[in-house]
Write an enzyme that holds these catalytic residues in place. Structure first.
Site, PDB file in Angstrom:
ATOM      1  N   HIS A  14       4.296   1.680  -8.125  1.00  0.00           N
ATOM      2  CA  HIS A  14       3.259   0.270  -8.106  1.00  0.00           C
ATOM      3  C   HIS A  14       2.150   0.896  -8.710  1.00  0.00           C
ATOM      4  O   HIS A  14       1.614  -0.182 -10.166  1.00  0.00           O
ATOM      5  CB  HIS A  14       2.360   0.292  -6.706  1.00  0.00           C
ATOM      6  CG  HIS A  14       3.264   0.351  -5.584  1.00  0.00           C
ATOM      7  ND1 HIS A  14       3.199   2.070  -4.784  1.00  0.00           N
ATOM      8  CD2 HIS A  14       3.622  -0.471  -4.824  1.00  0.00           C
ATOM      9  CE1 HIS A  14       4.033   1.241  -3.405  1.00  0.00           C
ATOM     10  NE2 HIS A  14       4.493  -0.033  -3.838  1.00  0.00           N
ATOM     11  N   GLY A  16       0.311  -0.875  -0.627  1.00  0.00           N
ATOM     12  CA  GLY A  16       0.173  -0.219   0.175  1.00  0.00           C
ATOM     13  C   GLY A  16       0.921   0.858  -0.115  1.00  0.00           C
ATOM     14  O   GLY A  16       2.309   0.780  -0.294  1.00  0.00           O
ATOM     15  N   ALA A  61       2.800   5.682  -8.125  1.00  0.00           N
ATOM     16  CA  ALA A  61       3.275   5.518  -9.741  1.00  0.00           C
ATOM     17  C   ALA A  61       3.906   4.377 -10.119  1.00  0.00           C
ATOM     18  O   ALA A  61       4.145   3.739 -11.011  1.00  0.00           O
ATOM     19  CB  ALA A  61       3.834   7.029 -10.633  1.00  0.00           C
ATOM     20  N   GLN A  85       8.034  -9.306   7.895  1.00  0.00           N
ATOM     21  CA  GLN A  85       9.344  -8.417   7.177  1.00  0.00           C
ATOM     22  C   GLN A  85       9.947  -7.303   7.499  1.00  0.00           C
ATOM     23  O   GLN A  85      10.924  -6.960   7.201  1.00  0.00           O
ATOM     24  CB  GLN A  85       8.695  -8.925   5.451  1.00  0.00           C
ATOM     25  CG  GLN A  85       7.825  -7.186   5.493  1.00  0.00           C
ATOM     26  CD  GLN A  85       7.708  -7.345   3.467  1.00  0.00           C
ATOM     27  OE1 GLN A  85       6.827  -7.914   3.309  1.00  0.00           O
ATOM     28  NE2 GLN A  85       7.828  -6.210   2.650  1.00  0.00           N
TER      29      GLN A  85
HETATM   30  P1  AMP Z   1       6.183  -2.279  -1.575  1.00  0.00           P
HETATM   31  O1  AMP Z   1       4.970  -1.647  -1.315  1.00  0.00           O
HETATM   32  O2  AMP Z   1       7.021  -1.500  -0.916  1.00  0.00           O
HETATM   33  O3  AMP Z   1       6.095  -3.489  -0.687  1.00  0.00           O
HETATM   34  O4  AMP Z   1       6.622  -2.383  -3.126  1.00  0.00           O
HETATM   35  C1  AMP Z   1       5.667  -3.339  -4.332  1.00  0.00           C
HETATM   36  C2  AMP Z   1       6.217  -3.793  -5.285  1.00  0.00           C
HETATM   37  O5  AMP Z   1       6.065  -2.406  -5.662  1.00  0.00           O
HETATM   38  C3  AMP Z   1       7.395  -4.309  -5.302  1.00  0.00           C
HETATM   39  O6  AMP Z   1       7.253  -5.544  -6.259  1.00  0.00           O
HETATM   40  C4  AMP Z   1       8.209  -3.103  -5.333  1.00  0.00           C
HETATM   41  O7  AMP Z   1       9.576  -3.652  -6.308  1.00  0.00           O
HETATM   42  C5  AMP Z   1       7.328  -1.840  -6.659  1.00  0.00           C
HETATM   43  N1  AMP Z   1       7.790  -1.129  -6.608  1.00  0.00           N
HETATM   44  C6  AMP Z   1       8.515  -0.307  -5.182  1.00  0.00           C
HETATM   45  N2  AMP Z   1       8.693   0.533  -5.826  1.00  0.00           N
HETATM   46  C7  AMP Z   1       8.724   1.058  -7.048  1.00  0.00           C
HETATM   47  C8  AMP Z   1       9.509   1.501  -7.741  1.00  0.00           C
HETATM   48  N3  AMP Z   1       9.861   2.853  -7.952  1.00  0.00           N
HETATM   49  N4  AMP Z   1       9.083   1.156  -9.540  1.00  0.00           N
HETATM   50  C9  AMP Z   1       9.084  -0.055  -9.980  1.00  0.00           C
HETATM   51  N5  AMP Z   1       8.613  -0.559  -8.361  1.00  0.00           N
HETATM   52  C10 AMP Z   1       7.967  -0.463  -7.383  1.00  0.00           C
END
Ligand code: AMP
Length: 285
Positions: free
Chosen positions: A41, A35, A39, A65
């Site tokens: 995500h 969550g 951009a 985690q």
């Molecule tokens: P998180 O919510 O931080 O656990 O991220 C969820 C997913 O979004 C993971 O697969 C992350 O690698 C991806 N993600 C987070 N930030 C970025 C970003 N700046 N560019 C591309 N994917 C992202």
């Protein structure tokens, strides 16, 4: 119907919705997130929509985690904003289980990892990837998607999930999506909201230093001295660098230069109370 995205909060609801789509032969994509959507995500959502008839986005801040001194309690949880973003993006289902739904009383199973989970983040955040793998394995089992989408922003996580899916014969395609960045190069992250205006300005230096180092290494230089200089530069402007390393892009084994194998430069650094990570490909010239 008010046009808002449908939400499931239990495994049973999730399976019922997905079961209907699957019965119609729809290819289903899963985008796991914690969550506080941005951009980056939404680029994963767009990648899923390009490949799949139905896109499910999970939002779950996974306690397993986070380390004991990490930010689980304060991690941003703007649920209404997230749902509005997913509605605007045209995603089909938000899956938002409570912690008790994911980890019932007596939960006692953990996925334990070796290989690509050991160095770098694995060494600096003990237990982190075991927690990631456990929740991702559960999400993949709960939703049984045809494909799941992960950002290269968390490059090591992408390799760890790929390895796990292969090792456990999970019938899912693991798809990596390039990192989305701010105009000054800072990788988008839900944790960037922790940065003060001063820190936000300094934060762009991480990617800038990495790009410069990657450029020199791509031309055939030995990495060691270049990376040492990069670490010193970052520490001098206020970072506390945990690592800045050149690694084999597939195995994450240490490498001295980028002349023979696809290479990746990976970094983690603390800036004030915010921990930033980034990585970029190093392409030999
Ligand atoms: P998180 O919510 O931080 O656990 O991220 C969820 C997913 O979004 C993971 O697969 C992350 O690698 C991806 N993600 C987070 N930030 C970025 C970003 N700046 N560019 C591309 N994917 C992202």
């Amino acid at each position: 119907m008010n046009g808002d995205i449908a939400a499931a909060r239990s495994v049973a609801e999730l399976r019922q919705r997905i079961g209907d789509w699957r019965a119609r032969g729809n290819r289903i994509g899963l985008v796991p997130t914690m969550g506080a959507l941005h951009a980056g995500h939404l680029a994963l959502v767009a990648a899923a929509q390009a490949q799949c008839r139905r896109t499910v986005v999970s939002i779950f801040v996974n306690p397993k985690q986070f380390g004991p001194r990490e930010d689980f309690a304060t991690y941003p949880r703007p649920e209404a904003d997230d749902l509005a973003k997913l509605t605007a993006a045209g995603a089909d289902l938000a899956y938002m289980p409570a912690v008790e739904e994911m980890y019932a009383d007596g939960f006692a199973t953990t996925i334990s990892l070796g290989g690509p989970a050991e160095p770098l983040e694995g060494a600096h955040r003990p237990g982190h990837f075991d927690g990631v793998a456990t929740v991702v394995c559960k999400l993949l089992t709960q939703a049984a998607p045809d494909a799941a989408f992960f950002g290269e922003k968390d490059y090591q996580q992408l390799l760890v999930v790929r390895r796990m899916a292969r090792d456990l014969n999970l019938p899912v395609d693991i798809i990596g999506v390039p990192t989305v960045r701010e105009p000054d190069g800072l990788a988008l992250s839900s944790r960037n909201v922790y940065l003060s205006p001063d820190e936000r300005r300094i934060a762009a230096g991480l990617n800038r230093v990495m790009q410069a180092a990657a450029g020199e290494i791509a031309e055939g230089a030995e990495a060691a001295a270049i990376l040492e200089r990069g670490i010193a530069e970052l520490n001098a402007v206020g970072f506390r660098v945990e690592y800045l390393e050149l690694r084999d892009a597939e195995t994450l084994a240490p490498i001295a230069d980028a002349t023979s194998r696809p290479a990746r430069l990976l970094a983690a650094a603390q800036l004030g109370r915010t921990r930033l990570i980034d990585n970029i490909a190093v392409r030999a010239a």
